[in-house]
Structures are given as C-alpha cells and as structure tokens.
Design a protein around this motif. Structure first.
Motif, short mmCIF file in Angstrom:
data_model
loop_
_atom_site.label_atom_id
_atom_site.label_comp_id
_atom_site.label_asym_id
_atom_site.label_seq_id
_atom_site.Cartn_x
_atom_site.Cartn_y
_atom_site.Cartn_z
N GLN B 166 36.32 46.17 38.98
CA GLN B 166 37.11 45.05 39.50
C GLN B 166 37.60 44.19 38.34
O GLN B 166 38.76 43.75 38.31
CB GLN B 166 36.24 44.20 40.44
CG GLN B 166 37.03 43.26 41.31
CD GLN B 166 36.24 42.85 42.52
OE1 GLN B 166 36.28 43.49 43.57
NE2 GLN B 166 35.50 41.76 42.40
N LEU B 167 36.74 43.96 37.36
CA LEU B 167 37.11 43.17 36.19
C LEU B 167 38.18 43.89 35.37
O LEU B 167 39.13 43.28 34.86
CB LEU B 167 35.87 42.90 35.33
CG LEU B 167 36.02 41.80 34.29
CD1 LEU B 167 36.28 40.47 34.94
CD2 LEU B 167 34.77 41.71 33.41
N ILE B 168 38.05 45.22 35.25
CA ILE B 168 39.05 46.00 34.52
C ILE B 168 40.41 45.86 35.21
O ILE B 168 41.44 45.63 34.56
CB ILE B 168 38.64 47.50 34.46
CG1 ILE B 168 37.49 47.69 33.47
CG2 ILE B 168 39.82 48.39 34.06
CD1 ILE B 168 36.90 49.08 33.46
N ARG B 169 40.41 45.97 36.52
CA ARG B 169 41.68 45.88 37.26
C ARG B 169 42.28 44.48 37.11
O ARG B 169 43.49 44.34 36.92
CB ARG B 169 41.45 46.21 38.73
CG ARG B 169 42.73 46.20 39.55
CD ARG B 169 42.53 46.81 40.92
NE ARG B 169 43.73 46.63 41.71
CZ ARG B 169 43.95 45.58 42.50
NH1 ARG B 169 43.05 44.64 42.58
NH2 ARG B 169 45.07 45.47 43.18
N GLN B 170 41.44 43.45 37.17
CA GLN B 170 41.94 42.08 36.99
C GLN B 170 42.52 41.91 35.59
O GLN B 170 43.54 41.24 35.41
CB GLN B 170 40.81 41.07 37.22
CG GLN B 170 40.49 40.87 38.68
CD GLN B 170 39.28 39.98 38.91
OE1 GLN B 170 38.59 39.57 37.97
NE2 GLN B 170 39.00 39.66 40.16
N THR B 171 41.88 42.51 34.60
CA THR B 171 42.38 42.41 33.23
C THR B 171 43.75 43.08 33.11
O THR B 171 44.66 42.55 32.48
CB THR B 171 41.39 43.07 32.25
OG1 THR B 171 40.09 42.58 32.50
CG2 THR B 171 41.77 42.80 30.81
N LEU B 172 43.89 44.25 33.74
CA LEU B 172 45.17 44.95 33.71
C LEU B 172 46.25 44.11 34.39
O LEU B 172 47.36 43.97 33.88
CB LEU B 172 45.06 46.32 34.40
CG LEU B 172 44.34 47.40 33.62
CD1 LEU B 172 44.04 48.60 34.51
CD2 LEU B 172 45.15 47.85 32.41
N LEU B 173 45.92 43.55 35.55
CA LEU B 173 46.92 42.76 36.28
C LEU B 173 47.30 41.51 35.50
O LEU B 173 48.45 41.08 35.54
CB LEU B 173 46.39 42.40 37.68
CG LEU B 173 46.32 43.58 38.66
CD1 LEU B 173 45.69 43.16 39.97
CD2 LEU B 173 47.70 44.18 38.90
N THR B 174 46.34 40.92 34.78
CA THR B 174 46.67 39.76 33.95
C THR B 174 47.64 40.18 32.85
O THR B 174 48.56 39.44 32.51
CB THR B 174 45.39 39.17 33.33
OG1 THR B 174 44.49 38.85 34.38
CG2 THR B 174 45.69 37.92 32.52
#
Lengths: 315, 389
Positions: B166-174
């Motif tokens: 989830q953190l990886i995905r949030q980082t990508l979206l940021t």
C-alpha cells in the motif's frame, strides 16, 4: 438527514493518502478550517458560511537529511479542552502549530537510527489524535508517541512511548465524549490490521488487542465503546472496545477504505473508499448499522472523507 | 516514502518504453531488400530492442536498483530514460523523447491507479517482464538476464506485507501526482476524461481477497452470526475469478501492464491547452534543489552499472520519429516550452571542493571497466550534466 453543501475548490490536488482531510469547525466565529495534504506541503483553507473561501495557507514539511523533499503523511487538528493545535506528520518528524498554522510551537525529529539496520523500511510518522491533555502520534516502527501538552506555550513534552504494534501505525482515534461506564479512550491501528484499545492517563494502559486478518486497517474511530475500523479489503467492522468482540462486519466497499469519520452527536459513521463511493452508516448501541445513504462521486475522484457537523457531512 | 519503489517504477516505465518503440519501429518498417540506408528494417528493430533490454537488465545495474532507496526526482528519472533510449543505434530528438516519456508515464499512472489491490502492482510489473521476454525470445542470453531479474524481484517483493505494498502504491501515485497529459488511446477508450483525469470504473471483478459489497453481518457476544442484511451498493461488482500468479511463469489474470499498442492504434498526446498543468510542473522542475548533488551521487552510482554502446564511426545513428510526420515533430519541437527542457540539469550549487573530488572519483571508476566501448563518451555526458557545478 444530510445535505450537500457548496463545493470548495482547493489550490492543489490532494495526495493519494488515507485520512487526508481534516476539518475544524469554529462555531464561535462561524468559520470552518480544512486541511489537506498535497505532497510535500499541506493546504489549509478557511471558509465562511455558504462555503465562501476566505484564506489559504500552505505549510511545508521541515527539511532534514535525505535525498528528496520530505512528504507529509497527515495533517490533523487536535482539539484539546484548553487549546487547539494543528499537527503535521511527515517523513522527517512531527510539527505542531497554533490552530491557524501561523506559528510552529513544537518540532520532534524522527531518529533515523531507530530504523531497521539494513534500512529497508521507510521512516515516517502517521496517525494523530488528542485525548485529554495528550496528543498521540504513531510511527513507522509501530510505536505511539504520547505528548503532554501544556495549557499554553511551546513547553510540550514527550511523556511516553507505547510499544504494542508490530507494524507501522496507520491511524489513531479517541473517544469524542467520555461515557461513564466506558474505559476505552484511544484506539490505534496498524498496517497488519491489529487494533489496540487504550486507557489514557499519566501512563497509558493497554485494554484490548483486536487481531488483524492480513489486511491493513487504514482508518479507525471510537464511539461510545464501539471501535469502527475500515480495512484495505473494503470491509468496515465494528467491535466492542472493552472485549474486542466483533459485532458487525460490513462488506462496505469494493476497494480499500481510505477514511472513516464520525458525527458523534447523532451516531453517524462515514466511510470513504477508493471505489469512489462514500457511505453513511447509522450506529446505535442497541441495534446495529443501517445504510442511510450512499453517494457515488464523479468516478475520477477519490474522497478522503470528513464529517463537519452532524447535519452536514462534507462530500 | 517507501524505499522499495524505484525498481517497480523503473521496470514498468522501461516496459512501456519498449512497447512504444516496438510499435513505432514496426510502423516505420521497410522490407530489408527495399530499404534505403537510413530506413528501418526488421533487423534494425530487433537490434534496437535487444540493445535496450541488454542495458536495462544489466546485472550490476539491477543490483544497484534493488537496493532500498528513496525515489529519485522526476528530472533524475528522465535522465535515466534519455540514456536508455540512446543505448542503441536509435536516435530521438527532444520532441520525440518528450512524447515518449509522456506516453510512458501516463500509461503507468493509469495502471497503478486502476490496480485492484496494491499487491497487483507486482502483477503489472510481471506483465511487462513477460512481454519483454516475448520481444527478445530469440536471444537466450538476454532471456536469462530477464529471468534472473524476475527471480530477484520475487525474492525482494515476495515477502512484503499488504501494508508495505500500500505504501509502495501511494509512493508511486505521489510521483505521478498532477500529471494530466491527455493520451489519444485513453481518450478514445473513454478511460480518460478530456480534463486528463482517469475514469475509475465501478463495475467488474472485485480485487482478490475482497468480497462483493452489499452485505452486513451481525454477531452476538459469543461470535455467532445472528443476522444478515443486504444493502444496495451502487456499483456493479462480481467476485474475482482467480488470483494472478506471482511466479516466474504463470497466468497473471490482470490485463494492466500488457501491451496496449497494436500496429494501427494512434499514440498522440495533447499538451496544448494544458498550460495550467505545465505551470505547476515547471514550478517544480526549475526550483533549485539543494540536494541535487546528493542525488547526482546516487544517480552516478546507479548509472555506473549502465553499459552504453556508442555506435562506431562508420555506422550512422538511426533517427526515430514518435510523431506521424517529420513536419509534426518539428512543429512540436518549436512549440515545446523552454522550461520543459530536460537536456541540461541546471543545478545551482555552491562550490564544494570535497564534493567535486568525490564526483570525479566516481567518474574515474566508470572508466576502469573492462569493456572498452564506453569510456570517454559516458564520462563526457556526465560532465556535461554537471556543467553548472
């Protein structure tokens, strides 16, 4: 019931984070403040009645060692009995401001030496709630820092570190109104889905552990001894805070729940998820939840979700 | 945010780049016996793709990439793809390179946004790698390199929790925040609105591990279910048929990350009329970055593993045009805003003798490699980047 109010445009986009909208309603001056994380900055907006925007301010995460500009993870107003503080958590530390964001009163730097030796984990603070004269902030390590807040001024002290979570803290919530027979004051949630229920005091005491099921718990609320938790698989679950017993399981959303909020006076719970839906649930201690209404927003936007006043949830 | 994001970002963007280049090279394909000296043939196309894959999956480069580290800035990442795109006989001018990068980033943004659950970003990556293997299937040593990367990815990402994904995905979206370039294929398929925002569907299968919304279950204090209530959800979801495979070989189930470019599909991007977005982008790119030197160090270390072949004197570089005609490309180059120039990294930095010596030492290390082909040119390019120091 509820009604939709006028939309308020923000200067920039909201970051794709959970619990990314915070609201402070000031009935005395009839103003509402909104706080949204954009990325390396947080946007604060003050709004008059009828949604007329008055003032905007941007706050930035304090720089520190590292490769890139630090990102903010959460912004939250902590309404203590005697003062309101604005708390900002980031990948560098914890910043506390006076409620309008004008003056920083406290800075707590995260110690990167606490990170795992092979630094395979990102370091950040996330999860903010106030309880009595304490402010609790969660950490990537699973620890929860408890700060003792004075009546006024910057003399804020780290009073305790709670170690009960094996995974990064996602959210923290506190009981909005103290019930006479209810001991639970604070609930903390983490990436593994574990929930911890605490009694606050000079030393916080762990009352209950509610195990997870392999899915992060992204958002949590506490109301009259009921823990409401929103999970990464779209479920919303309601537990008895004192025993940890599961009372209700709702297959609420088709994607991860990203925020829960509560209108404590009327027992309404709002859940927002990445499936673009916002649901409003009616809670009562005797009979459990019924859906009051659900709204699908324009399919290209994701709403973090927040309830401002009992009669007017923000959509 | 997450320190495990860079490999997924790099490999997925690289995969998209290969899809686009493959499609463009096929579109400009001339039968070998009829081709002039400067026209593309099937042999040339394969050579370009093989050269890029060889550079992308270089062992020491992948090793460096897989180390836990923060994401680079957009500028630094763009520099890597500039280098990668020119790792062969192919040459792209700035307008075509910009368009290529825009297509790559918007495609990946779409894929990450629509991932049913965060862990599915890994399936998107594996879809890219499967397709890359298809492009180089007649080259066993290259296949082995890609398989090796596959195994390393499984080792690194196989044990991550749902929360870490989830953190990886949030980082990508940021990383992709505020990018709203309109892409013709997306507009035609109605997955992107005219304002550049993607449409999130409210139908289809739910993610693996999620139940179809619409049910409330109530329990007594003994944990026994006592009541069920249904409620209308508003979407039109069905249960997921099966989970995608996370092994080196297997049915990924998810279609995101597969090649969406067929020979006849257009790949225009629309940058005019998005001046507001450009303004916000330029504000970010021209602000001096006090950590730029630190980033250059990391970048130099990473690119130290990238072995670039420079064409020998007798062989001309083949130019590839991402636009339909040469005139279009020239027009795009003329109307390209100055601020979007990615050729020179402008770094406002104070003089730092020690730092300069450190960078010079790293550059010196590049030239100690065994392969004689890439000594002077690569060092020169890095020097050009650091002109402003």
């Amino acid at each position: 019931m509820f009604r939709r109010e006028r939309s308020i445009p923000l200067r920039g986009s909201a970051a794709a984070l959970g619990n990314n909208l915070c609201v402070l309603h000031l009935p005395v001056c009839n103003l509402t403040h909104f706080g949204v994380v954009h990325g390396p900055s947080a946007q604060l907006l003050s709004v008059a009645p009828e949604g007329v925007p008055l003032a905007q301010r941007q706050l930035h995460a304090k720089e520190g060692p590292g490769l890139s500009s630090p990102l903010i993870t959460q912004v939250h107003w902590c309404a203590l009995p005697f003062r309101v503080l604005l708390v900002l958590t980031s990948h560098r530390g914890i910043q506390m401001y006076e409620s309008d964001g004008s003056v920083m009163v406290y800075w707590h730097a995260l110690d990167s030496r606490d990170a795992s030796p092979d630094s395979t984990q990102a370091v950040f603070a996330r999860g903010i709630a106030s309880c009595g004269h304490f402010i609790c902030v969660g950490m990537w390590s699973g620890r929860v820092l408890v700060f003792d807040i004075p009546l006024k001024g910057p003399n804020i002290v780290l009073s305790e570190e709670l170690a009960a979570h094996p995974a990064s803290v996602t959210d923290i919530a506190s009981e909005p109104a103290q019930e006479p027979d209810c001991m639970a004051d604070v609930v903390t949630a983490d990436d593994s889905g574990l929930l911890c229920v605490w009694w606050s005091g000079p030393e916080f005491k762990l009352l209950t552990r509610i195990p997870g099921f392999g899915v992060p718990c992204n958002s949590v609320q506490l109301w009259k001894g009921i823990v409401a938790a929103g999970y990464g698989n779209g479920q919303v679950r309601l537990y008895e805070a004192s025993t940890g017993a599961l009372h209700v399981q709702i297959n609420a959303h088709a994607r991860a729940v990203c925020a829960l909020d509560l209108a404590p006076g009327v027992g309404k719970l709002l859940s927002a998820a990445e499936d673009t839906f916002v649901h409003i649930w009616k809670l009562s201690k005797s009979r459990w939840s019924t859906v009051m209404g659900s709204v699908c927003l324009t399919p290209s936007c994701v709403v973090p979700g927040s309830v401002t006043r009992p009669a007017a949830p923000l959509l | 945010m997450s320190v495990r994001t860079l490999p997924l970002l790099f490999l997925n963007l690289g995969g998209e780049m290969l899809y686009i280049l493959d499609q463009r090279l096929r579109a400009q394909n001339i039968p070998g016996d009829k081709a002039r000296r400067d026209e593309w043939t099937e042999v040339d196309r394969k050579r370009v793709l093989h050269d890029i894959v060889l550079t992308m999956f270089n062992k020491s480069f992948i090793e460096e990439l897989l180390k836990p580290q923060e994401l680079y800035s957009k500028k630094a990442l763009r520099t890597i793809y500039d280098r990668l795109a020119h790792a062969s006989i192919m040459r792209l001018n700035q307008a075509s390179m910009d368009k290529l990068y825009d297509l790559m980033t918007m495609a990946l943004k779409y894929q990450v946004l629509l991932c049913p659950r965060p862990k599915d970003v890994l399936l998107v990556t594996y879809n890219h790698l499967d397709a890359i293997k298809g492009l180089i299937h007649d080259n066993p040593p290259l296949l082995h390199l890609v398989d090796e990367t596959f195994r390393q990815l499984i080792e690194v990402y196989g044990c991550l929790s749902a929360g870490e994904f989830q953190l990886i995905r949030q980082t990508l979206l940021t990383f992709f925040q505020d990018l709203h370039i309109r892409v013709s294929i997306f507009l035609k398929d109605k997955v992107q609105n005219s304002n550049g925002r993607f449409v999130l569907p409210v139908t289809g299968p739910v993610p693996w591990g999620t139940e179809v919304p619409g049910l409330i279950r109530m329990f007594n204090s003994k944990g026994e279910e006592v009541r069920r209530v249904k409620f209308p959800h508003g979407g039109n979801y069905v249960i997921a048929p099966k989970e995608g495979s996370f092994e080196v070989y297997g049915d990924r189930v998810l279609k995101l990350g597969t090649n969406m470019y067929s020979v006849n599909r257009p790949m225009e991007t629309h940058t005019s009329g998005t001046s507001k977005n450009l303004a916000s982008q330029t504000q970010q790119s021209i602000a001096p970055n006090p950590l730029a030197k630190e980033e250059l160090n990391f970048l130099a270390r990473l690119m130290g593993g990238m072995e670039i072949t420079k064409p020998s004197g007798s062989e001309p570089g083949f130019r590839l045009n991402l636009f339909t005609t040469d005139e279009e490309e020239e027009q795009a180059a003329l109307t390209r805003p100055e601020e979007l120039s990615h050729e020179v990294v402008n770094i406002q930095a104070t003089q730092d003798q020690q730092r300069n010596q450190e960078l010079a030492r790293i550059m010196g290390e590049f030239e100690v490699k065994d392969q004689p082909r890439w000594s002077a040119s690569k060092g020169d390019d890095l020097l050009a980047m650091m002109d402003e120091l």
